[in-house]
Design a protein around this motif. Structure first.
Motif, mmCIF file in Angstrom:
data_model
loop_
_atom_site.group_PDB
_atom_site.id
_atom_site.type_symbol
_atom_site.label_atom_id
_atom_site.label_comp_id
_atom_site.label_asym_id
_atom_site.label_seq_id
_atom_site.Cartn_x
_atom_site.Cartn_y
_atom_site.Cartn_z
ATOM 1 N N ALA A 243 0.828 -1.211 0.000
ATOM 2 C CA ALA A 243 0.000 0.000 0.000
ATOM 3 C C ALA A 243 0.856 1.253 0.000
ATOM 4 O O ALA A 243 0.549 2.232 -0.704
ATOM 5 C CB ALA A 243 -0.921 -0.013 1.223
ATOM 6 N N ASP A 244 1.948 1.248 0.784
ATOM 7 C CA ASP A 244 2.832 2.418 0.843
ATOM 8 C C ASP A 244 3.501 2.666 -0.505
ATOM 9 O O ASP A 244 3.666 3.808 -0.938
ATOM 10 C CB ASP A 244 3.890 2.231 1.924
ATOM 11 N N ALA A 245 3.894 1.563 -1.168
ATOM 12 C CA ALA A 245 4.561 1.712 -2.463
ATOM 13 C C ALA A 245 3.606 2.237 -3.524
ATOM 14 O O ALA A 245 3.981 3.063 -4.368
ATOM 15 C CB ALA A 245 5.160 0.373 -2.893
ATOM 16 N N ALA A 246 2.357 1.783 -3.499
ATOM 17 C CA ALA A 246 1.374 2.185 -4.511
ATOM 18 C C ALA A 246 0.535 3.373 -4.068
ATOM 19 O O ALA A 246 -0.310 3.848 -4.841
ATOM 20 C CB ALA A 246 0.460 1.001 -4.835
ATOM 21 N N ARG A 247 0.722 3.844 -2.854
ATOM 22 C CA ARG A 247 -0.097 4.920 -2.262
ATOM 23 C C ARG A 247 -1.590 4.561 -2.385
ATOM 24 O O ARG A 247 -2.408 5.370 -2.778
ATOM 25 C CB ARG A 247 0.187 6.260 -2.930
ATOM 26 N N ASP A 248 -1.884 3.329 -2.025
ATOM 27 C CA ASP A 248 -3.236 2.792 -2.178
ATOM 28 C C ASP A 248 -3.936 2.769 -0.822
ATOM 29 O O ASP A 248 -3.723 1.866 -0.004
ATOM 30 C CB ASP A 248 -3.158 1.377 -2.759
ATOM 31 N N ALA A 249 -4.782 3.748 -0.560
ATOM 32 C CA ALA A 249 -5.485 3.851 0.710
ATOM 33 C C ALA A 249 -6.501 2.727 0.891
ATOM 34 O O ALA A 249 -6.744 2.270 2.008
ATOM 35 C CB ALA A 249 -6.180 5.209 0.817
ATOM 36 N N THR A 250 -7.101 2.295 -0.211
ATOM 37 C CA THR A 250 -8.071 1.198 -0.124
ATOM 38 C C THR A 250 -7.397 -0.084 0.329
ATOM 39 O O THR A 250 -7.926 -0.836 1.157
ATOM 40 C CB THR A 250 -8.757 0.978 -1.477
ATOM 41 N N LEU A 251 -6.216 -0.353 -0.208
ATOM 42 C CA LEU A 251 -5.460 -1.529 0.209
ATOM 43 C C LEU A 251 -5.033 -1.398 1.666
ATOM 44 O O LEU A 251 -5.112 -2.363 2.431
ATOM 45 C CB LEU A 251 -4.239 -1.713 -0.694
ATOM 46 N N ALA A 252 -4.584 -0.225 2.058
ATOM 47 C CA ALA A 252 -4.164 -0.016 3.449
ATOM 48 C C ALA A 252 -5.316 -0.241 4.418
ATOM 49 O O ALA A 252 -5.110 -0.736 5.539
ATOM 50 C CB ALA A 252 -3.603 1.396 3.618
ATOM 51 N N ALA A 253 -6.536 0.109 3.985
ATOM 52 C CA ALA A 253 -7.703 -0.047 4.858
ATOM 53 C C ALA A 253 -8.000 -1.509 5.179
ATOM 54 O O ALA A 253 -8.750 -1.798 6.112
ATOM 55 C CB ALA A 253 -8.926 0.599 4.212
ATOM 56 N N GLN A 254 -7.392 -2.449 4.428
ATOM 57 C CA GLN A 254 -7.588 -3.862 4.737
ATOM 58 C C GLN A 254 -6.923 -4.246 6.050
ATOM 59 O O GLN A 254 -7.347 -5.203 6.706
ATOM 60 C CB GLN A 254 -7.025 -4.724 3.603
ATOM 61 N N ARG A 255 -5.879 -3.496 6.448
ATOM 62 C CA ARG A 255 -5.138 -3.856 7.652
ATOM 63 C C ARG A 255 -4.881 -2.680 8.595
ATOM 64 O O ARG A 255 -4.171 -2.842 9.586
ATOM 65 C CB ARG A 255 -3.798 -4.476 7.267
ATOM 66 N N PHE A 256 -5.456 -1.517 8.310
ATOM 67 C CA PHE A 256 -5.288 -0.365 9.182
ATOM 68 C C PHE A 256 -6.641 0.271 9.452
ATOM 69 O O PHE A 256 -7.556 0.213 8.627
ATOM 70 C CB PHE A 256 -4.342 0.667 8.549
ATOM 71 N N THR A 257 -6.753 0.898 10.598
ATOM 72 C CA THR A 257 -7.992 1.569 10.969
ATOM 73 C C THR A 257 -7.676 2.726 11.905
ATOM 74 O O THR A 257 -6.556 2.844 12.420
ATOM 75 C CB THR A 257 -8.965 0.581 11.658
ATOM 76 N N GLY A 258 -8.647 3.585 12.123
ATOM 77 C CA GLY A 258 -8.493 4.668 13.096
ATOM 78 C C GLY A 258 -7.353 5.608 12.781
ATOM 79 O O GLY A 258 -7.096 5.971 11.623
ATOM 80 N N ALA A 259 -6.623 6.001 13.830
ATOM 81 C CA ALA A 259 -5.546 6.979 13.691
ATOM 82 C C ALA A 259 -4.435 6.472 12.778
ATOM 83 O O ALA A 259 -3.849 7.254 12.015
ATOM 84 C CB ALA A 259 -4.976 7.314 15.070
ATOM 85 N N ALA A 260 -4.134 5.178 12.832
ATOM 86 C CA ALA A 260 -3.072 4.630 11.987
ATOM 87 C C ALA A 260 -3.437 4.714 10.512
ATOM 88 O O ALA A 260 -2.580 4.995 9.661
ATOM 89 C CB ALA A 260 -2.796 3.180 12.377
ATOM 90 N N LEU A 261 -4.703 4.519 10.185
ATOM 91 C CA LEU A 261 -5.134 4.603 8.791
ATOM 92 C C LEU A 261 -5.173 6.051 8.323
ATOM 93 O O LEU A 261 -4.748 6.349 7.192
ATOM 94 C CB LEU A 261 -6.505 3.960 8.627
#
Length: 578
Positions: A301-319
């Motif tokens: 997710a960090d490499a692609a700057r993909d927030a949707t992908l990040a939301a699969q494993r992050f939530t709240g303040a971290a997301l």
């Protein structure tokens, strides 16, 4: 009579040895018990409970066949049932009378989600095949097809059977003794017979000695076989056979009765499971796997700057921090990506003591737990329901000299304290509010005596001294105002061994810069400019910095102070003042 006794002893010995050999060959018990499923159901899920798996002793060899998608996994029975929920499923039971698996179908929902990669499983198997386990009573196997069609019905469980034959050893020994007795009787009979045929005196005249044909043949140069050699060979073969049989009998404990009470069979445990008084949210193996999955998603997710992908494993303040970072980096390539989550080592794995949902786990990860080359990261992860994955709610970089208090072992876990508990010097839901006040007022804060000052790097970074310096650097045509916002129900508190707690919390530091002179404008730069999309404004600019913190809070009545163990902070929002 002696020859008769020898023959009888030989016969009895051979019969006993033959019976012993027969028990290991012809009459040997089967080496396994196979129970085949006879259930025919349209349910999308099949379950083999731990009670069924332990209907017979020993390891369990599970064979699953199917023409379509086949998936199998095992986890605690409570987790398996929670994941199934109201879905239609067939539960297999062992029928001891028929030696088969019978099924009973319950539930209403006709489909289930994809079970692959669920954080609940101890182990999973993708595709038809066979796997061998040794699971305890509280662990069950779940079998799924594609989640909609009927689960594979060709299922069998194989258990090893006890093939011990404790009478073999005694029979071989007894047979050997009879054979030895027969040999002894035979030798005795032969010797007695020879003594009875010794030379006798004759009353008449002398007769020339009779020369046997064999002697005449020998005198003529013919080779005559030695008398009795065949008998001696047979005579030697019997002891050799006997010694071999007795040696075989002594090689295995399965051939002998076991004296005394039978040793209890050790309780079988699943991989990663542990004996404990209270259930825990996850095992060390599960937590390690969860962290690895989180690290993999974060990297992609960090490499692609993909927030949707990040939301699969992050939530709240971290997301929120990652989403803002992706937006900023899309416009400003000089901005760094969030720190990568290392999954090389899990230094601390602390699950919540619970078997319900939502669940929380705490983990500290690092590339090398014993090295200080990079700051370890403290992750607080939550799982909302049985079918949801664990997601990172807080991702905190630990201070270089952070001293983590003594925590319970992973197999025991820790209690999650109530947000308003009175057992600590400051309630978890007040930690963020109190610390925000300290960042604003420093030693003048009413909460100053509750927090340690030493080694608090965050105060130096965004504390009162930093705020005052930034305000003085503004021109007379602008002013800056600071405020804090505290999210509701954000704090997570894990109990430590000495009645204290690890408290993860977050707060938002808001900076609002507005012009004070007519016609003046506020200019933006860097991350604020990239995130807000505003170059300058006559109304002003508001920037919000999300701050995630990890504190050790001592128990009530203690002389200790709350200590900041780590923090992560970054821009999460920026806009023109409305």
């Amino acid at each position: 009579m002696r020859f008769v006794l020898a023959i009888v002893s030989f016969v009895v010995g051979l019969l006993l040895v033959g019976l012993a050999v027969g028990q290991r060959t012809v009459f040997a018990p089967p080496s396994s018990l196979v129970a085949q499923s006879t259930a025919k159901s349209s349910a999308p899920v099949t379950v083999i409970p731990g009670t069924t798996l332990n209907a017979n002793p020993g390891y369990q060899e599970i064979n699953v066949r199917g023409s379509g998608d086949v998936f199998a996994a095992y986890g605690t029975t409570s987790d398996v049932q929670a994941w199934i929920g109201d879905a239609e499923h067939t539960t297999l039971r062992f029928d001891a009378q028929d030696g088969s698996l019978t099924g009973r179908t319950t539930g209403t929902d006709t489909s289930v989600p994809d079970p692959k990669g669920s954080d609940l499983w101890y182990q999973e198997y993708d595709g038809a095949g066979q796997f061998t386990v040794r699971l305890p009573q509280d662990v069950s196997v779940v079998i799924v097809g594609d989640g909609e069609d009927a689960a594979p019905s060709d299922v069998s469980v194989t258990w090893p059977r006890d093939t011990a034959t404790p009478s073999v050893g005694p029979l071989l020994v007894a047979g050997g003794l009879f054979l030895l007795g027969g040999i002894a009787l035979l030798v005795w009979a032969v010797l007695h017979q020879r003594r009875g045929r010794g030379p006798r005196r004759r009353s008449g005249g002398t007769r020339p000695p009779r020369v046997r044909a064999s002697r005449r043949a020998a005198a003529a140069g013919a080779q005559v076989p030695s008398r009795g050699r065949r008998g001696r060979r047979a005579f030697v073969a019997v002891p050799v056979l006997l010694v071999g049989a007795l040696t075989l009998a002594g090689c295995s404990s399965e051939y002998w009765p076991q004296g005394g009470a039978a040793s209890p069979t050790p309780t079988a445990t699943a991989t990663g499971a542990a004996d404990q008084a209270e259930p825990v949210a996850a095992t060390k193996q599960q937590i390690t796997r969860i962290v690895q999955r989180v690290a993999s998603v974060a990297k992609r997710a960090d490499a692609a700057r993909d927030a949707t992908l990040a939301a699969q494993r992050f939530t709240g303040a971290a997301l929120e921090l990652r989403k803002a970072n992706y937006t900023i980096r899309a416009k400003d390539s000089d901005v760094d990506a969030p720190p990568a989550i290392s999954a090389d080592e899990v230094c601390v794995a602390l699950p919540q003591q619970t078997d319900t949902w939502p669940r929380t786990i705490f983990a500290i990860t690092a590339a090398d737990c014993s090295a200080k080359t990079a700051a370890p990261q403290a992750l607080t992860l939550t799982q909302e329901t049985a079918r949801d994955p664990y997601k990172v709610a807080y991702d905190v970089s630990l201070e270089a000299d952070a001293q983590i208090p003594t925590l319970a072992p992973t197999s025991i876990g820790a209690a999650l304290l109530a947000a308003n508990t009175k057992l600590l010097t400051i309630a978890p839901d007040q930690v963020a509010t109190a610390y925000a006040d300290i960042l604003s007022k420093d030693t003048a804060s009413e909460y100053a005596d509750l927090f340690a000052v030493q080694d608090d790097a965050l105060r130096k970074t965004i504390g009162k001294a930093y705020k005052d310096k930034k305000a003085k650097a503004l021109p007379d045509t602008a002013k800056i105002e600071y405020s804090s916002e505290i999210p509701d129900d954000g704090a997570v508190a894990f109990a430590t061994d000495k009645a204290g707690a690890l408290v993860s919390a977050d707060l938002d530091e808001v900076e609002k810069v507005t012009p004070t002179a007519s016609g003046a404008e506020v200019n933006t730069e860097g991350a604020v400019k990239a995130l807000s999309g505003v170059d300058s404004s006559k109304k002003g600019i508001s920037a919000t910095y999300g701050v995630q913190v990890l504190f050790y809070v001592p128990p009530v009545g203690s002389d200790e102070k709350a200590v900041l163990l780590g923090f992560t902070q970054g821009l999460t929002a920026a806009s023109e003042v409305q």
